[in-house]
Design a protein around this motif. Structure first.
Motif, PDB file in Angstrom:
ATOM      1  N   UNK A 114      31.205  25.044 -10.157  1.00  0.00           N
ATOM      2  CA  UNK A 114      32.028  23.847 -10.282  1.00  0.00           C
ATOM      3  C   UNK A 114      33.292  23.950  -9.431  1.00  0.00           C
ATOM      4  N   UNK A 115      34.024  25.038  -9.575  1.00  0.00           N
ATOM      5  CA  UNK A 115      35.323  25.139  -8.920  1.00  0.00           C
ATOM      6  C   UNK A 115      35.199  25.367  -7.406  1.00  0.00           C
ATOM      7  N   UNK A 116      34.115  25.976  -6.972  1.00  0.00           N
ATOM      8  CA  UNK A 116      33.895  26.080  -5.523  1.00  0.00           C
ATOM      9  C   UNK A 116      33.705  24.690  -4.919  1.00  0.00           C
ATOM     10  N   UNK A 117      32.998  23.839  -5.655  1.00  0.00           N
ATOM     11  CA  UNK A 117      32.798  22.465  -5.194  1.00  0.00           C
ATOM     12  C   UNK A 117      34.119  21.699  -5.174  1.00  0.00           C
ATOM     13  N   UNK A 118      34.950  21.911  -6.193  1.00  0.00           N
ATOM     14  CA  UNK A 118      36.269  21.281  -6.231  1.00  0.00           C
ATOM     15  C   UNK A 118      37.108  21.734  -5.044  1.00  0.00           C
ATOM     16  N   UNK A 119      37.178  23.042  -4.840  1.00  0.00           N
ATOM     17  CA  UNK A 119      38.009  23.594  -3.774  1.00  0.00           C
ATOM     18  C   UNK A 119      37.552  23.135  -2.395  1.00  0.00           C
ATOM     19  N   UNK A 120      36.232  23.052  -2.220  1.00  0.00           N
ATOM     20  CA  UNK A 120      35.693  22.602  -0.952  1.00  0.00           C
ATOM     21  C   UNK A 120      36.092  21.155  -0.685  1.00  0.00           C
ATOM     22  N   UNK A 121      36.091  20.331  -1.724  1.00  0.00           N
ATOM     23  CA  UNK A 121      36.394  18.909  -1.564  1.00  0.00           C
ATOM     24  C   UNK A 121      37.878  18.663  -1.300  1.00  0.00           C
ATOM     25  N   UNK A 122      38.741  19.276  -2.101  1.00  0.00           N
ATOM     26  CA  UNK A 122      40.182  19.014  -1.949  1.00  0.00           C
ATOM     27  C   UNK A 122      40.745  19.677  -0.698  1.00  0.00           C
ATOM     28  N   UNK A 123      40.022  20.624  -0.154  1.00  0.00           N
ATOM     29  CA  UNK A 123      40.477  21.271   1.081  1.00  0.00           C
ATOM     30  C   UNK A 123      40.265  20.431   2.328  1.00  0.00           C
ATOM     31  N   UNK A 124      39.673  19.237   2.171  1.00  0.00           N
ATOM     32  CA  UNK A 124      39.414  18.360   3.311  1.00  0.00           C
ATOM     33  C   UNK A 124      40.688  17.704   3.847  1.00  0.00           C
ATOM     34  N   UNK A 125      41.792  17.733   3.069  1.00  0.00           N
ATOM     35  CA  UNK A 125      42.954  16.901   3.393  1.00  0.00           C
ATOM     36  C   UNK A 125      43.902  17.534   4.406  1.00  0.00           C
TER      37      UNK A 125
END
Length: 913
Positions: A834-845
């Motif tokens: 779960x948190x790897x997916x979160x980190x991958x997504x929010x790191x796009x900015x």
């Protein structure tokens, strides 16, 4: 080197930041040391450019070092010869002796370190290795022909009926008795074959060349590889080194007839067919006059993109001259010249210094062998390695559906019925064995007796009535014993499939019969109108048989059934690989150094346990750096309540409530007034995104949002993503009369993995809830159980869902009970997904030092004072650079709005336009 050993990186195109220098030094020293390294650098910190400048500089330094050593050795040799040689000897004799000795030493040096051996040697070694299961050429004999003294008359019968092309040559293995021997013991197999590779073996002989020290760089997606090439072009290495980009046939093919097939598997099949058919005898074309056999007539001519070797040589020359080319550039070059870019790029591997390729091509052993990739003493860099273990084992999964099984079984039966009297004992025995195997697989999916036994349990009965069906899992040995096929030597069966060409013969005959029955109903592209070719089904069967030769504990067999009243189209057998240790060890032990790079690689201990548990923790080189952006450029907020005061709880049971979806919509309406330019909203799945969008449309929230910003949605088809992103960017660059745009994206989709939302494209990232994967997925549960039991076999036994139990597909509560029964590793793994997916997504900015963005984590579970839970706190698994700056707005939404207003007012002039 500078001042006592620190490396210099002159190729870096800008003045590097201190963290970039630290990263490059860490990578350089890791390559010097060799072994396994993990290097973590947040997205947006110039990680790709740092990897390029450090790794390729190391290669240049190694070559310079080797040249210096050779020069010193040569000078010493000259001196020794000069002292020993007599003045009475003529100079030409002295020179002959010196040159001869130097040449002998030179050959030894080439074999010494970093893979400096001849290409001919590498090619010979590659031929000795296990070839692909389906690399046999239909027009060639894969074994010595047997005498056909008794078959000449019978073959004449086949010729009269026009079926002689489908008749098998006599087959006899070394030990025929082992195929059905009851006393044969099933052992772990080293028989490495797979139908998933891009095999072929008909390339022309390459000139002998030295195999250089190479860097293999791989990433997950083609867009990430294209981004790598884009960064590479900023450096001098783009023109100073030989670089080749590899990809799949689907991405490289320029034959329009083949491309129209669409499906990657069919494209691979058709391409290989064309390569093999060009070696068939011309006389075969003459016998193909029927309208329904146009496909075979076309196949007989080979691929038009590979007929002229002169064009392939021109293609290679152009690539060498043009420097770093990405996949699109290589394809365009192939179109311009009129020759195949797929095979053209593959022929450039030997002289290349840098090979850029997708995960599959490097991590799959069969793909490496087919491509001729030699990792020996070379450098392997795996980017985006945050989910490497799961990506690796998924490549070795095998699946065959009920329709595929039925079609293959039917075709084998028809073939055997037609040619039984014409086949020798060897072929008859193996074909009958294949029928036994396919019947056994079919029985486990469709046998009414089997299904009735499952329904004796009341819970199971209720599941059949309410849900879609049953999923069950079994260990390999249990599966074989339960089907009574444990006495069949699958190694021999696989060898037969590989050597006898049975797959192509049966498929060809079956397709011919189907074509005749349908009145020559063949499409223009040459494929039958049936859904899924027989060849694909046969390959799926062979993949499944190969999987059954693995160690008993390496994976599990998933049996998925539909309930009896439903269509059986969804039923399937699947082998799920659970451990990547042995697979990855082959790469580690061959390569000089293996580097895992990524924005967030924590927790590293899980990766070590799953991929290289033999490696002591103190021998794993790990480096992590902070972000380049100043603290005032990022605003991470844990948002626990919305504008109406309702708490945000997007857990599975509550996320679909109308009040929760409405509150999320109101939050977006407020954000649209305070956030300039672009807002990217990440939702847990495409299904949930659709549910939210429809609810907003009905309630009028969508209309309110569209008055402020344009609305875009991530499409399910990857091919449409680029179009949406282009429209989204245009709406931000030219927003009038609105103030920007909102993009609804999906966690785990293409947008969350490889797309950069720099500057105005991502002023605010909204992460809705905690995107835990669905626990009802039996494959996920099997991985959780396996990881929970690493190093502790007793733990595995204590978990529910044993090999004999059925799992009711969709029973979320039962799945959560299994997760709660985990004590440590399994639960940790589930949280990490779960948190790897979160980190991958929010790191796009945040993509560069002058960028700025707000990151909203919308769920009460992100807040620091959330209630006690069985799982660890989500904020503890956020990247350090976000965790250090995370603020919790737990009281009311007004605080969130105030912080956002102040943040964007402060940074309004910081954006890089």
């Amino acid at each position: 080197m500078e001042n006592g050993g620190e490396p210099k990186f002159p190729a870096f195109p800008y003045k590097p930041y201190s963290i970039q220098i630290d990263f490059m030094n860490a990578l350089y020293h890791s390559l010097d040391t060799g072994g396994v390294s993990m290097l973590e650098s947040p997205t947006g910190t110039g990680k790709t450019l740092s990897i390029i400048c450090s790794a390729l500089q190391w290669v240049l330094d190694q070559r310079q070092k080797q040249k210096s050593e050779e020069r010193v050795e040569s000078d010493e040799k000259q001196e020794n010869i000069g002292q020993i040689g007599s003045d009475d000897e003529p100079d030409w004799i002295k020179n002959f002796v010196v040159n001869k000795d130097y040449q002998m030493d030179d050959k030894k040096r080439k074999k010494k370190k970093y893979g400096f051996a001849s290409a001919k040697l590498a090619k010979r070694n590659n031929k000795d290795s296990s070839k692909d299961l389906f690399s046999c050429d239909p027009g060639e004999e894969c074994f010595n022909k047997k005498k056909e003294c008794k078959k000449s008359v019978k073959k004449t019968d086949a010729e009269e009926l026009g079926d002689e092309e489908f008749l098998l040559e006599e087959y006899e293995s070394e030990e025929e008795g082992e195929v059905g021997s009851s006393n044969s013991k099933r052992k772990a197999s080293k028989f490495s074959v797979s139908s998933s590779s891009d095999e072929e073996g008909e390339s022309e002989e390459e000139e002998e060349e030295e195999v250089k020290l190479k860097v293999f760089f791989c990433s997950r997606t083609h867009s990430q590889l294209s981004q790598f090439i884009k960064e590479l072009r900023k450096t001098v290495f783009a023109n100073e080194m030989n670089i080749v980009s590899l990809g799949s046939r689907k991405n490289f093919c320029i034959n329009e007839e083949v491309l129209r097939l669409g499906n990657p598997t069919r494209i691979n099949e058709r391409c290989l067919e064309l390569q093999k058919s060009k070696k068939k005898e011309i006389s075969k074309i003459k016998s193909l006059g029927a309208e329904g056999r146009i496909r075979q007539t076309k196949a007989s001519s080979g691929c038009p993109m590979l007929r002229k070797h002169k064009l392939q040589r021109q293609f290679r020359s152009e690539i060498s001259q043009q420097g770093a080319l990405d996949i699109e550039d290589v394809v365009q070059l192939g179109r311009n010249i009129g020759t195949c870019p797929y095979y053209g790029s593959r022929s450039m591997i030997t002289p290349a210094d840098l090979v850029v390729l997708p995960y599959q091509s490097l991590l799959s052993k069969s793909s490496r062998e087919a491509l001729g990739l030699n990792l020996k003493n070379n450098v392997v860099i795996i980017d985006e390695a945050h989910n490497l273990a799961d990506s690796l084992i998924s490549m070795y999964d095998a699946k065959i559906t009920l329709p595929q099984l039925e079609k293959v079984h039917s075709h084998i039966e028809k073939y055997f019925g037609r040619f039984c009297s014409l086949l020798g004992p060897g072929n008859r025995r193996y074909i009958q064995t294949l029928l036994v195997l396919t019947r056994a697989f079919l029985r486990v999916l469709v046998d009414d007796k089997d299904v009735n036994c499952l329904n004796t349990c009341p819970d199971a009965q209720r599941g059949v009535g309410e849900k879609h069906g049953f999923d069950s899992s079994m260990a390999i040995n249990d599966f074989l014993f339960s089907l009574n096929i444990d006495n069949i030597n699958l190694i021999k069966v696989l060898q037969y499939i590989k050597e006898s060409n049975i797959m192509h013969k049966v498929s060809g005959y079956g397709d011919k019969m189907t074509t005749l029955q349908k009145g020559s109903a063949v499409k223009e592209n040459g494929e039958s109108c049936d859904d899924g070719s027989t060849l694909s089904g046969f390959r799926a069967l062979a993949d499944m048989l190969l999987s059954l030769t693995n160690n008993d504990g390496d994976g599990r067999i998933i049996i998925s059934r539909k309930k009896p009243t439903c269509s059986r189209q969804g039923a399937y057998l699947k082998y799920v690989m659970l451990t990547g240790e042995k697979i990855f060890s082959e790469i580690v032990h061959e390569a000089h150094a293996v580097v895992l790079a990524g924005g967030t690689l924590q927790p590293i201990e899980e990766t070590r346990e799953r991929l290289f548990p033999w490696l002591p923790s103190n021998q794993l080189h790990f480096f992590s750096c902070s972000h380049i952006v100043p603290p005032e450029s990022i605003l991470p907020l844990a948002v626990s309540c919305g504008p109406s005061g309702r708490s945000f709880d997007f857990s599975y049971n509550l996320r679909s409530s109308s009040t929760m979806i409405e509150e999320l919509g109101l939050l977006l309406c407020n954000l649209a007034t305070v956030v300039p330019e672009g807002i990217v909203v990440f939702l847990s799945s495409f299904e949930y995104e659709g549910q939210v969008y429809d609810a907003w449309k009905t309630s009028g929230i969508l209309e309110r949002l569209m008055k402020k910003k344009y609305i875009f949605r991530e499409p399910r088809k990857n091919t449409e993503v680029e179009v949406i992103l282009k429209e989204y960017k245009e709406a931000i660059d030219n927003p009038a009369p609105r103030s920007g745009a909102i993009l609804l994206a999906v966690v785990g989709g293409k947008i969350s993995e490889g797309i950069n939302f720099s500057d105005g494209m991502g002023r605010c990232i909204v992460m809705v809830g905690l995107p835990y994967p669905s626990p009802s997925d039996i494959e996920l549960l099997e991985r959780v159980k396996h990881i929970e039991g690493l190093g502790d076999s007793s733990t595995m036994k204590s978990l529910k869902l044993s090999s004999s139990e059925e799992y009711n597909r969709g029973d979320i509560q039962a799945a959560f009970n299994i997760l709660r029964s985990c004590t440590c590793r399994g639960k940790e793994y589930y949280e990490n997904l779960c948190m790897k997916a979160v980190n991958q997504s929010i790191g796009r900015a945040i993509r560069h030092i002058n960028d700025y963005a707000a990151i909203l984590l919308v769920d009460i579970r992100y807040a620091s004072d959330s209630s006690k839970r069985s799982f660890s706190h989500p904020s503890s698994k956020l990247p350090q650079w976000i965790k250090d700056r995370l603020a919790s707005a737990t009281n009311n939404y007004g605080e969130v709005h105030k912080l956002l207003h102040h943040f964007f007012k402060l940074n309004k002039n910081r954006g890089c336009k």
